[in-house]
Design a protein around this motif. Structure first.
Motif, PDB file in Angstrom:
ATOM      1  N   UNK A  79      31.441  65.443  59.352  1.00  0.00           N
ATOM      2  CA  UNK A  79      31.383  64.836  60.699  1.00  0.00           C
ATOM      3  C   UNK A  79      31.289  63.313  60.571  1.00  0.00           C
ATOM      4  N   UNK A  80      32.310  62.628  61.063  1.00  0.00           N
ATOM      5  CA  UNK A  80      32.393  61.160  60.991  1.00  0.00           C
ATOM      6  C   UNK A  80      33.424  60.690  62.003  1.00  0.00           C
ATOM      7  N   UNK A  81      33.774  59.423  61.909  1.00  0.00           N
ATOM      8  CA  UNK A  81      34.660  58.796  62.891  1.00  0.00           C
ATOM      9  C   UNK A  81      36.024  59.489  63.030  1.00  0.00           C
ATOM     10  N   UNK A  82      36.518  60.116  61.947  1.00  0.00           N
ATOM     11  CA  UNK A  82      37.859  60.703  61.999  1.00  0.00           C
ATOM     12  C   UNK A  82      37.831  62.222  62.213  1.00  0.00           C
ATOM     13  N   UNK A  83      36.651  62.787  62.485  1.00  0.00           N
ATOM     14  CA  UNK A  83      36.563  64.241  62.722  1.00  0.00           C
ATOM     15  C   UNK A  83      37.102  64.560  64.123  1.00  0.00           C
ATOM     16  N   UNK A  84      37.771  65.736  64.279  1.00  0.00           N
ATOM     17  CA  UNK A  84      38.320  66.077  65.600  1.00  0.00           C
ATOM     18  C   UNK A  84      37.265  66.070  66.722  1.00  0.00           C
ATOM     19  N   UNK A  87      35.351  62.298  69.366  1.00  0.00           N
ATOM     20  CA  UNK A  87      35.452  61.775  70.747  1.00  0.00           C
ATOM     21  C   UNK A  87      34.347  62.385  71.628  1.00  0.00           C
ATOM     22  N   UNK A  88      34.123  63.698  71.440  1.00  0.00           N
ATOM     23  CA  UNK A  88      33.088  64.362  72.252  1.00  0.00           C
ATOM     24  C   UNK A  88      31.700  63.825  71.916  1.00  0.00           C
ATOM     25  N   UNK A  89      31.480  63.581  70.628  1.00  0.00           N
ATOM     26  CA  UNK A  89      30.178  63.020  70.238  1.00  0.00           C
ATOM     27  C   UNK A  89      30.034  61.633  70.862  1.00  0.00           C
ATOM     28  N   UNK A  90      31.108  60.845  70.763  1.00  0.00           N
ATOM     29  CA  UNK A  90      31.077  59.473  71.275  1.00  0.00           C
ATOM     30  C   UNK A  90      30.780  59.459  72.776  1.00  0.00           C
ATOM     31  N   UNK A  94      24.482  61.174  72.491  1.00  0.00           N
ATOM     32  CA  UNK A  94      23.899  61.286  71.148  1.00  0.00           C
ATOM     33  C   UNK A  94      24.060  59.996  70.338  1.00  0.00           C
ATOM     34  N   UNK A  95      22.988  59.555  69.710  1.00  0.00           N
ATOM     35  CA  UNK A  95      23.072  58.414  68.783  1.00  0.00           C
ATOM     36  C   UNK A  95      23.104  58.970  67.364  1.00  0.00           C
ATOM     37  N   UNK A  96      24.096  58.539  66.584  1.00  0.00           N
ATOM     38  CA  UNK A  96      24.212  59.042  65.215  1.00  0.00           C
ATOM     39  C   UNK A  96      23.505  58.127  64.226  1.00  0.00           C
ATOM     40  N   UNK A  97      22.797  58.765  63.298  1.00  0.00           N
ATOM     41  CA  UNK A  97      22.116  58.048  62.219  1.00  0.00           C
ATOM     42  C   UNK A  97      22.781  58.452  60.902  1.00  0.00           C
ATOM     43  N   UNK A 133      33.272  54.518  54.864  1.00  0.00           N
ATOM     44  CA  UNK A 133      33.515  53.643  56.022  1.00  0.00           C
ATOM     45  C   UNK A 133      33.566  54.401  57.351  1.00  0.00           C
ATOM     46  N   UNK A 134      33.927  55.692  57.278  1.00  0.00           N
ATOM     47  CA  UNK A 134      34.031  56.481  58.516  1.00  0.00           C
ATOM     48  C   UNK A 134      32.643  56.842  59.063  1.00  0.00           C
ATOM     49  N   UNK A 135      31.694  57.072  58.138  1.00  0.00           N
ATOM     50  CA  UNK A 135      30.303  57.295  58.588  1.00  0.00           C
ATOM     51  C   UNK A 135      29.769  56.018  59.220  1.00  0.00           C
ATOM     52  N   UNK A 136      30.046  54.899  58.545  1.00  0.00           N
ATOM     53  CA  UNK A 136      29.536  53.605  59.038  1.00  0.00           C
ATOM     54  C   UNK A 136      30.070  53.343  60.457  1.00  0.00           C
ATOM     55  N   UNK A 137      31.361  53.651  60.629  1.00  0.00           N
ATOM     56  CA  UNK A 137      32.006  53.387  61.920  1.00  0.00           C
ATOM     57  C   UNK A 137      31.428  54.270  63.027  1.00  0.00           C
ATOM     58  N   UNK A 138      31.045  55.485  62.646  1.00  0.00           N
ATOM     59  CA  UNK A 138      30.561  56.439  63.652  1.00  0.00           C
ATOM     60  C   UNK A 138      29.103  56.194  64.034  1.00  0.00           C
TER      61      UNK A 138
END
Ligand code: S3P
Length: 143
Positions: A79-84, A87-90, A94-97, A133-138
Motif C-alpha cells: 500500500x503506497x502512492x501507486x496502489x490501486x 485514491x480512496x485512501x487519499x 485517514x492520515x498515513x504514517x 519514494x512511493x511510501x514517502x509520497x503517500x
C-alpha cells in the motif's frame, strides 16, 4: 473523524504497532488479517504470479475498512502512492504514517513473505528501492 494508517515495507513493525494500539484500547484493523480471513489462499496468489488478483482483493478489503469505524489501521507493504486503492485512501480522512527503515535493518523479518520468496533477495531489494519514494509520497508523517 481522526484516524491513522501505518504503511511501510514488510517487517517495519506495522502489525506490531497495531497490536499495541489494540491492546491500548484503540479500535484497530490489520488489513492483511482481514484479507486472510476472507480468502485463506490469498497470499499464495502473490507467489503463483497472479499479483493483480491479490491487489484486487486487497483493494476491496481496504475500501470496506475505510468506510468502517476504526482509529488505527495497519496496511500490507504493497500500500503506497501507486496502489490501486490510493485514491480512496487519499479521499478519506485517514492520515498515513510511513515506518521508514533501511533494507538492511529489515533483513531477517521478511524472508518468509510470499513476494520475497517469489522475487529472491535481489529482486526484493529492487522492489524495496522502487517503493521507498512511493511510501514517502503517500505519507503525511514519516517516522
Ligand atoms: C505485501 C506485503 C505483505 C502482504 C502481502 C503483500 C507486499 O504485508 O500484504 O504479502 O506487497 O509487500 P506485510 O507488509 O505485513 O508483510
Amino acid at each position: 473523524m481522526r484516524r491513522l494508517g501505518l504503511i511501510g515495507f514488510s517487517g517495519s513493525g506495522k502489525s506490531s504497532l497495531a497490536a499495541i494500539a489494540s491492546k491500548s484500547g484503540f479500535k484497530t484493523v490489520d488489513t492483511d488479517s482481514l484479507i486472510e480471513k476472507q480468502n485463506p489462499e490469498a497470499f499464495r496468489l502473490l507467489e503463483d504470479g497472479t499479483e493483480d488478483d491479490f491487489r484486487t482483493l486487497e483493494t476491496s478489503v481496504i475500501s470496506k475498512v475505510l468506510k468502517s469505524d476504526f482509529d488505527f489501521a495497519a496496511f500490507g507493504g504493497g500500500v503506497h502512492f501507486a496502489h490501486p486503492v490510493w485514491k480512496e485512501i487519499y479521499e478519506s480522512s485517514l492520515k498515513l504514517v510511513y515506518l521508514r527503515s533501511s533494507f538492511e535493518n529489515l533483513a531477517g523479518r521478511f524472508e518468509e513473505r510470499p513476494l520475497c520468496r517469489k522475487l529472491g533477495l535481489e529482486g526484493y531489494e529492487k522492489l524495496f528501492k522502487s517503493r521507498c519514494p512511493l511510501y514517502e509520497k503517500a505519507a503525511a508523517f514519516v517516522v
